[in-house]
Design a protein around this motif. Structure first.
Motif, short mmCIF file in Angstrom:
data_model
loop_
_atom_site.label_atom_id
_atom_site.label_comp_id
_atom_site.label_asym_id
_atom_site.label_seq_id
_atom_site.Cartn_x
_atom_site.Cartn_y
_atom_site.Cartn_z
N ASP A 1 18.23 21.02 -71.52
CA ASP A 1 18.62 22.19 -72.23
C ASP A 1 19.40 22.97 -71.27
O ASP A 1 19.48 24.33 -71.56
N SER A 2 19.91 22.60 -70.18
CA SER A 2 20.47 23.66 -69.33
C SER A 2 21.95 23.54 -69.74
O SER A 2 22.31 22.79 -70.53
N HIS A 3 22.73 24.63 -69.00
CA HIS A 3 24.10 24.72 -69.75
C HIS A 3 25.25 25.13 -68.67
O HIS A 3 25.06 25.99 -67.78
N VAL A 4 26.36 24.23 -68.63
CA VAL A 4 27.27 24.37 -67.71
C VAL A 4 28.33 25.19 -68.41
O VAL A 4 28.99 24.60 -69.50
N GLU B 1 29.63 12.01 -70.77
CA GLU B 1 28.85 11.20 -69.85
C GLU B 1 27.44 11.63 -69.68
O GLU B 1 26.45 10.76 -69.43
N TYR B 2 27.18 12.99 -70.02
CA TYR B 2 25.79 13.31 -69.84
C TYR B 2 25.20 13.58 -71.23
O TYR B 2 24.24 14.37 -71.17
N LYS B 3 25.55 13.11 -72.10
CA LYS B 3 25.31 13.42 -73.54
C LYS B 3 23.92 13.11 -73.90
O LYS B 3 23.15 13.65 -74.68
N GLU B 4 23.28 12.07 -73.19
CA GLU B 4 21.83 11.67 -73.46
C GLU B 4 20.96 12.33 -72.60
O GLU B 4 19.90 12.80 -72.98
N SER B 5 21.25 12.63 -71.37
CA SER B 5 20.31 13.42 -70.33
C SER B 5 20.60 14.68 -70.35
O SER B 5 19.65 15.52 -70.11
N GLY B 6 21.70 15.43 -70.67
CA GLY B 6 22.02 16.79 -70.42
C GLY B 6 22.65 16.91 -69.04
O GLY B 6 22.17 16.07 -68.28
N PRO B 7 22.94 18.26 -68.91
CA PRO B 7 22.81 19.36 -69.68
C PRO B 7 23.97 19.37 -70.40
O PRO B 7 25.03 18.46 -70.82
N SER B 8 24.47 20.48 -71.32
CA SER B 8 25.58 20.72 -72.00
C SER B 8 26.67 21.21 -71.37
O SER B 8 26.32 21.97 -70.30
N PHE B 9 27.91 20.92 -71.81
CA PHE B 9 29.22 21.50 -70.91
C PHE B 9 30.00 22.11 -71.96
O PHE B 9 30.24 21.43 -72.94
N ASN B 10 30.34 23.30 -72.02
CA ASN B 10 31.47 23.83 -72.62
C ASN B 10 32.28 24.69 -71.79
O ASN B 10 32.16 25.06 -70.55
N TYR C 1 26.94 23.92 -79.23
CA TYR C 1 28.04 23.30 -78.81
C TYR C 1 27.58 22.30 -77.71
O TYR C 1 26.63 22.59 -76.72
N ASN C 2 28.49 21.44 -77.56
CA ASN C 2 28.44 20.47 -76.29
C ASN C 2 30.01 19.74 -76.27
O ASN C 2 30.30 19.26 -77.24
#
Length: 227
Positions: free
Chosen positions: A122-125, A163-172, A215-216
């Protein structure tokens, strides 16, 4: 609940304002810029800062060491640092392009790679791009290096979200229109934008804290001008 937040490009403008806003809300902020002094002057126990150069590979080890010693995990990374060059294309040298891409693309990529091992699902970049980097948007002469570099991080964001949609984090990624900052004034003397650095900092801070729930891998255009 307080978050651990890393922000790049914090010595002035939007980055400086975000550090102040998020720290005043009780979050723990690591403020990174080549000049750490402006942020060091802010009297907050929850702000950490040290001089950091996105173009210096060894500086990334300082970030890793800080996270391991002080935090263990990172909730939010805001890639805000940017280099704006306004120069006719015929005069823009190989070195000019290299410098712009080193900060705006390679620096973003390496910062993400450094922080990723400490991020959770649930982290966010959040990466700050520009309307000039959006395909089909209005373009301005003199910004070949800058706007193309900002286009690159839009695509990078989409790729990493996949690339990280299963493990997270989210990228926007946020493509900003003109904001009244020192960087804008240096590149376009006399131009007046209708949004202040503080107002944009308020929007980005709120987005960074909450938008990963909705969003991701998305590009949001943050501009009230048409086109």
């Amino acid at each position: 609940m307080s978050k651990n937040i890393i922000i790049t490009g914090t010595s002035r403008g939007i980055g400086f304002e975000m550090v102040h806003l998020l720290a005043s809300q009780g979050h723990h902020v690591l403020a990174l810029s080549r000049n750490a002094q402006p942020v060091s002057n802010l009297q907050y126990d929850n702000i950490s800062s040290f001089a950091f150069d996105l173009c210096n590979e060894s500086d990334y080890k300082k970030v890793t060491a800080f996270i391991e010693k002080e935090w263990n995990h990172v909730d939010i990374l805001i890639n805000n640092a940017g280099l704006l060059l306004n120069k006719p294309f015929s005069e823009t040298t190989f070195t000019d392009f290299q410098k712009v891409y080193e900060t705006n693309v390679f620096g973003v990529s390496e910062m993400i790679r450094t922080v990723l091992p400490f991020m959770k699902k649930d982290s966010h970049v959040v990466t700050i791009s520009s309307m000039g980097g959006v395909q089909g948007s209005m373009k301005f002469a003199g910004l070949a290096a800058y706007s193309s570099s900002k286009g690159a991080v839009i695509t990078l964001t989409e790729l990493l979200a996949e690339e990280y949609k299963e493990s997270g984090p989210s990228f926007n990624v946020l493509a900003l229109g003109a904001v009244q900052t020192e960087m804008l004034e240096e590149a376009f003397p006399g131009y007046v934008a209708n949004i202040s650095a503080l107002k944009m900092a308020e929007y980005i801070s709120e987005f960074a804290l909450n938008a990963h729930k909705y969003y991701n891998g998305k590009l949001l255009q943050v501009s009230n001008s048409t086109p």
